[in-house]
Design a protein around this motif. Structure first.
Motif, mmCIF file in Angstrom:
data_model
loop_
_atom_site.group_PDB
_atom_site.id
_atom_site.type_symbol
_atom_site.label_atom_id
_atom_site.label_comp_id
_atom_site.label_asym_id
_atom_site.label_seq_id
_atom_site.Cartn_x
_atom_site.Cartn_y
_atom_site.Cartn_z
ATOM 1 N N GLY A 398 0.877 -1.221 0.031
ATOM 2 C CA GLY A 398 -0.040 0.014 0.047
ATOM 3 C C GLY A 398 0.704 1.256 -0.109
ATOM 4 N N SER A 399 0.405 2.261 -0.521
ATOM 5 C CA SER A 399 0.913 3.581 -0.551
ATOM 6 C C SER A 399 1.201 4.105 0.702
ATOM 7 N N ASN A 400 2.851 4.852 0.479
ATOM 8 C CA ASN A 400 3.186 5.284 1.852
ATOM 9 C C ASN A 400 3.793 4.345 3.078
ATOM 10 N N SER A 401 4.200 3.357 2.322
ATOM 11 C CA SER A 401 4.687 2.273 3.417
ATOM 12 C C SER A 401 6.180 2.370 3.687
ATOM 13 N N SER A 402 6.563 1.987 4.571
ATOM 14 C CA SER A 402 8.009 2.012 4.799
ATOM 15 C C SER A 402 8.309 0.652 5.186
ATOM 16 N N LEU A 403 9.268 -0.132 4.546
ATOM 17 C CA LEU A 403 9.768 -1.428 4.906
ATOM 18 C C LEU A 403 11.117 -1.387 5.571
ATOM 19 N N VAL A 404 11.198 -1.860 6.636
ATOM 20 C CA VAL A 404 12.553 -1.490 7.388
ATOM 21 C C VAL A 404 13.249 -2.884 7.280
ATOM 22 N N ALA A 405 14.277 -2.892 6.503
ATOM 23 C CA ALA A 405 14.908 -4.237 6.145
ATOM 24 C C ALA A 405 16.024 -4.464 7.512
ATOM 25 N N PRO A 406 16.303 -5.837 7.697
ATOM 26 C CA PRO A 406 16.141 -7.107 6.728
ATOM 27 C C PRO A 406 14.615 -7.525 6.923
ATOM 28 N N VAL A 407 13.640 -7.630 5.956
ATOM 29 C CA VAL A 407 12.179 -7.721 6.318
ATOM 30 C C VAL A 407 11.820 -8.501 4.976
ATOM 31 N N THR A 408 11.045 -9.634 4.935
ATOM 32 C CA THR A 408 10.431 -10.396 3.834
ATOM 33 C C THR A 408 8.783 -10.353 4.077
ATOM 34 N N ILE A 409 8.231 -9.779 2.663
ATOM 35 C CA ILE A 409 7.112 -9.739 2.430
ATOM 36 C C ILE A 409 6.520 -10.898 1.614
ATOM 37 N N GLY A 410 5.532 -11.929 2.345
ATOM 38 C CA GLY A 410 5.389 -13.082 1.389
ATOM 39 C C GLY A 410 4.665 -12.862 0.123
ATOM 40 N N LYS A 411 4.542 -14.164 -0.521
ATOM 41 C CA LYS A 411 3.838 -14.152 -1.856
ATOM 42 C C LYS A 411 2.359 -13.691 -1.516
ATOM 43 N N GLY A 412 1.807 -12.787 -2.341
ATOM 44 C CA GLY A 412 0.527 -12.779 -2.263
ATOM 45 C C GLY A 412 -0.013 -11.849 -1.267
ATOM 46 N N ALA A 413 0.927 -11.280 -0.097
ATOM 47 C CA ALA A 413 0.716 -10.612 1.049
ATOM 48 C C ALA A 413 0.302 -9.408 0.553
ATOM 49 N N PHE A 414 -0.369 -8.595 1.453
ATOM 50 C CA PHE A 414 -0.824 -7.138 1.540
ATOM 51 C C PHE A 414 -0.086 -6.269 2.798
ATOM 52 N N VAL A 415 0.283 -5.266 2.474
ATOM 53 C CA VAL A 415 0.805 -4.324 3.420
ATOM 54 C C VAL A 415 -0.151 -3.130 3.333
ATOM 55 N N GLY A 416 -0.909 -2.550 4.645
ATOM 56 C CA GLY A 416 -1.872 -1.559 4.533
ATOM 57 C C GLY A 416 -1.327 -0.401 4.271
ATOM 58 N N SER A 417 -1.783 0.744 3.559
ATOM 59 C CA SER A 417 -1.300 1.859 3.238
ATOM 60 C C SER A 417 -0.751 2.513 4.775
ATOM 61 N N GLY A 418 0.168 3.215 4.401
ATOM 62 C CA GLY A 418 0.755 4.187 5.570
ATOM 63 C C GLY A 418 1.430 3.326 6.725
ATOM 64 N N SER A 419 1.955 2.138 6.516
ATOM 65 C CA SER A 419 2.535 1.139 7.260
ATOM 66 C C SER A 419 3.849 1.179 7.579
ATOM 67 N N VAL A 420 4.423 1.045 8.707
ATOM 68 C CA VAL A 420 6.028 1.036 8.973
ATOM 69 C C VAL A 420 6.270 -0.673 9.551
ATOM 70 N N ILE A 421 6.612 -1.545 8.374
ATOM 71 C CA ILE A 421 6.613 -2.784 8.439
ATOM 72 C C ILE A 421 8.137 -3.181 9.032
ATOM 73 N N THR A 422 8.002 -3.819 10.426
ATOM 74 C CA THR A 422 9.576 -4.224 10.894
ATOM 75 C C THR A 422 9.664 -5.479 11.052
ATOM 76 N N GLU A 423 8.627 -6.420 10.572
ATOM 77 C CA GLU A 423 8.665 -7.821 10.786
ATOM 78 C C GLU A 423 8.133 -8.549 9.699
ATOM 79 N N SER A 424 8.644 -9.543 9.227
ATOM 80 C CA SER A 424 8.102 -10.231 8.145
ATOM 81 C C SER A 424 6.735 -10.774 8.096
ATOM 82 N N ILE A 425 6.086 -10.713 6.838
ATOM 83 C CA ILE A 425 4.559 -11.041 6.608
ATOM 84 C C ILE A 425 4.484 -12.197 5.799
#
Length: 457
Positions: A398-425
């Motif tokens: 989703g728009s305006n997301s920050s993916l904080v590495a190291p991190v994995t976003i799985g196949k077919g997964a969604f990240v909600g807009s405006g998220s800061v992702i620090t753990e794998s999905i």
């Protein structure tokens, strides 16, 4: 005077001596003249590459004292080349003799080239060498100058080259000659040292001129020859204006080659290519695109306006830009889309993936058909190390997301807009990393009334 196209005899050995000792004071630079670049390669690098293509079996480069930077460039561009130092600048013949050790190894042919003439073509060196195999002792490269001022003049009788007269030593009648010295020479290897050792410095500058070997060879009963080339090829660079002219000429050459191979350049004069840019058939390049070194664009891809690419690969059918930046290590998959104001570095973008706008992807892998929303960034650097982000096939960020590495976003997964992702999905999961929204009914009315009352007071 007509020149005949020749090819050198492949069995003949060839020593190429490149003179690169000049400081280039008119460049007004702390960098040696021969290290200034055209089409993202040093002028010296251009000359060495062309000599190798032309069949030089050995190369020697004459540099100035304490020029480790030039020696390093020689080692990078031509690892097998020998480097010799000219301690005192006493003229071109003296510079060539700085490579006496290489000359003493009895090559069949000797080519003398200059590190500041980056536009010479491989076939030109072949034409320069060819008369040596037919009995000539010295072959000089000449051109018909639009303005001969400052150039050495070819003194001829019919098709015979009698002498080369430096401008300041020439008579008024000789200065009217427009067939001028292009500088490059080919010398029969078994005669080179004997001819060079006979050069004297009784001239206006008190220097040992390489050009004097023409008269010396003739005085010893040897034949000399001329190879006439277009003036552009012997364009030398002594200042920034001449460097810009060389850039313009080499860009025109590169654009012509690209279009002749099946590339559409919508506005060729606005596209800048590197010496090693590789563009496939039916590639379309829109106006104002810059290719840095190390770029490959495969068949049918489109590079839209105002994009900058360096060290990147764009696969068949992909689209890049407008206003996109691909940095080293960017690999764009087939039919993938990189849109406006997107920067990608050291990232693999899978087939059909979309990064449409306002995004930074660094040190990442994006699976096929994934969609990266506007304003997404991979946070790949913590001030000390770089870390990777892995995004699976078909994932939706989703728009305006920050993916904080190291991190994995799985196949077919969604990240909600405006998220800061620090753990794998995991695959097919939804990841949210934002504060919960709170709604306060009527708050805006009360806020305005309070602000207006404060203003009245």
């Amino acid at each position: 005077m007509t020149s005949i196209h020749h090819s050198p005899q492949p069995s003949r050995s060839c020593l190429a001596i490149v003179l690169a000792a000049g400081e280039g004071t008119r460049m007004k630079s702390g960098k040696p003249k021969v290290l200034h670049q055209v089409a993202n390669r040093s002028m010296l690098g251009h000359v060495l590459a062309v000599l190798a293509q032309a069949g030089a079996t050995r190369m020697a480069v004459v540099i100035g004292p304490d020029r480790e930077d030039v020696a390093k460039e020689v080692s990078r561009a031509a690892p097998d080349a020998q480097v010799f130092v000219q301690r005192d600048r006493l003229g071109t013949a003296h510079a060539v003799l700085s490579a006496r050790e290489a000359l003493g190894q009895a090559p069949d042919d000797v080519i003398v080239a200059f590190g500041d003439t980056p536009l010479i073509l491989p076939e030109t060196f072949a034409r320069l060498r060819a008369p040596l195999g037919e009995g000539a002792a010295v072959v000089a490269m000449g051109f018909h100058a639009k303005d001969p001022t400052g150039y050495g003049r070819f003194i001829t009788s019919g098709d015979e080259l009698l002498a080369i007269r430096e401008h300041r030593d020439a008579s008024e009648a000789e200065r009217a000659i427009t067939l001028c010295n292009g500088g490059l020479m080919a010398i029969r290897g078994d005669l080179a040292l004997a001819l060079l050792d006979r050069v004297r410095n009784d001239n206006a500058k008190g220097e040992y001129y390489l050009t004097d070997i023409v008269e010396i060879a003739r005085s010893l009963g040897h034949r000399t020859a001329i190879a006439v080339v277009p003036e552009e090829e012997v364009h030398g660079v002594n200042d920034r204006a001449q460097l810009a002219a060389a850039e313009r000429m080499i860009q025109d050459r590169l654009r012509h080659v690209a279009m002749a191979s099946g590339v559409t350049l919508v506005a060729p004069e606005t596209v800048f290519l590197s010496y090693d840019t590789r563009l496939g058939q039916d590639v379309v390049v829109e106006p104002h695109v810059v290719f840095g070194p190390g770029v490959v664009v495969e068949d049918g891809a489109v590079i839209h306006s105002f994009s900058h690419l360096e060290g990147a690969r764009v696969a068949s059918g992909a689209g890049v830009g407008p206003f996109a930046r691909l940095r080293p290590g960017a690999s764009i998959g087939p039919k993938a889309k990189v849109g406006n104001f997107v920067e990608i570095k050291n990232t693999d973008l899978g087939a059909g993936a979309k990064v449409s706008h306002l995004t930074y992807l660094g040190d990442a892998s994006v699976g096929a058909e994934a969609n990266i929303g506007a304003g997404t960034i991979t946070c790949n650097y913590d001030g000390f190390g770089k870390y990777r982000t892995e995004i699976g096939e078909g994932a939706f960020i989703g728009s305006n997301s920050s993916l904080v590495a190291p991190v994995t976003i799985g196949k077919g997964a969604f990240v909600g807009s405006g998220s800061v992702i620090t753990e794998s999905i995991p695959e097919d999961a939804l990841g949210l990393g934002r504060g919960r929204q709170i709604v306060k009914e009527g708050w805006a009315v009360a806020f305005r009334e309070k602000a207006q009352a404060a203003k009245r007071k």
